[in-house]
Design an enzyme around this catalytic site. Structure first.
Site, PDB file in Angstrom:
ATOM      1  N   ASP A  15       0.883  -1.156   0.000  1.00  0.00           N
ATOM      2  CA  ASP A  15       0.000   0.000   0.000  1.00  0.00           C
ATOM      3  C   ASP A  15       0.929   1.217   0.000  1.00  0.00           C
ATOM      4  O   ASP A  15       1.456   1.596   1.042  1.00  0.00           O
ATOM      5  CB  ASP A  15      -0.897   0.008   1.243  1.00  0.00           C
ATOM      6  CG  ASP A  15      -1.775   1.245   1.315  1.00  0.00           C
ATOM      7  OD1 ASP A  15      -2.272   1.688   0.262  1.00  0.00           O
ATOM      8  OD2 ASP A  15      -1.950   1.785   2.434  1.00  0.00           O
ATOM      9  N   GLU A  31      -1.285  -1.495  -4.831  1.00  0.00           N
ATOM     10  CA  GLU A  31      -2.494  -0.727  -5.086  1.00  0.00           C
ATOM     11  C   GLU A  31      -2.219   0.335  -6.142  1.00  0.00           C
ATOM     12  O   GLU A  31      -1.148   0.949  -6.155  1.00  0.00           O
ATOM     13  CB  GLU A  31      -2.962  -0.076  -3.781  1.00  0.00           C
ATOM     14  CG  GLU A  31      -4.359   0.495  -3.859  1.00  0.00           C
ATOM     15  CD  GLU A  31      -4.855   0.927  -2.504  1.00  0.00           C
ATOM     16  OE1 GLU A  31      -5.273   0.061  -1.714  1.00  0.00           O
ATOM     17  OE2 GLU A  31      -4.804   2.144  -2.228  1.00  0.00           O
ATOM     18  N   ASP A  49      -2.210   1.016   7.432  1.00  0.00           N
ATOM     19  CA  ASP A  49      -1.516   0.877   6.147  1.00  0.00           C
ATOM     20  C   ASP A  49      -1.053  -0.562   5.916  1.00  0.00           C
ATOM     21  O   ASP A  49      -1.060  -1.049   4.783  1.00  0.00           O
ATOM     22  CB  ASP A  49      -0.329   1.839   6.068  1.00  0.00           C
ATOM     23  CG  ASP A  49      -0.783   3.291   6.061  1.00  0.00           C
ATOM     24  OD1 ASP A  49      -1.504   3.681   5.131  1.00  0.00           O
ATOM     25  OD2 ASP A  49      -0.420   4.032   6.998  1.00  0.00           O
TER      26      ASP A  49
END
Length: 172
Positions: free
Chosen positions: A8, A74, A146
């Site tokens: 991420d 992502e 996160d």
């Protein structure tokens, strides 16, 4: 069996999550955050290049430590602030280069798809993602937000690969 490193990306905190996939079974191997600002603490005003190097080197260390066979990240979320989107894209690029340099295949997933795969709705919030990641991986403690997002990226990749295998077998 596959070991999947999920990322991420962020210009200040880059979350990571590592899982092992054996068929439908997912096993937690590790997670956390690369804290860019903590790594550069004490330096004069860090440059963008300094920050991107911390992300690249951090991801490279994770690859050396966990020896993943797959890498998932992502995609850039187009925020209202173009400057933030640009910084996020650069952070992603640093992580992707680390994976590509290690010879890993890189898969990219939209945030809505990741949330859909883990929570069941693309509009899920961070606490819902954390809760479902805990349940799916049978974790005793809630991972940092996160890190949970990065684990969700890895889980999404695992589910996508399983679905692709099922679809391919059905056509054979």
């Amino acid at each position: 069996m596959a070991i999947i490193l999920g990322i991420d990306p962020g210009s200040r905190l880059t979350g990571y999550g590592v899982i092992r996939q054996s068929g439908k079974q997912l096993t937690y191997l590790g997670s956390g955050c690369i804290n860019v600002m903590r790594s550069l603490k004490g330096e004069a005003e860090p440059t963008l290049a300094d920050k991107l190097k911390v992300i690249h080197d951090g991801v490279a260390e994770l690859i050396a430590q966990f020896q993943p066979s797959e890498f998932a990240i992502e995609q850039v979320f187009m925020a209202r602030n173009p400057d933030s989107a640009l910084k996020l894209g650069q952070a992603r690029g640093a992580a992707i280069v680390a994976a590509a340099s290690a010879g890993l295949p890189v898969a990219e997933y939209a945030a809505r798809l990741v949330k859909q795969a883990v929570v069941g709705t693309g509009a899920a919030d961070k606490t819902q993602v954390q809760h479902m990641v805990m349940a799916m991986l049978q974790l005793q403690h809630k991972p940092q937000a996160d890190a949970a997002d990065a684990l969700a990226v890895a889980i999404c990749h695992a589910h996508t690969q399983t679905q692709l295998i099922r679809t391919t077998r059905g056509r054979a």
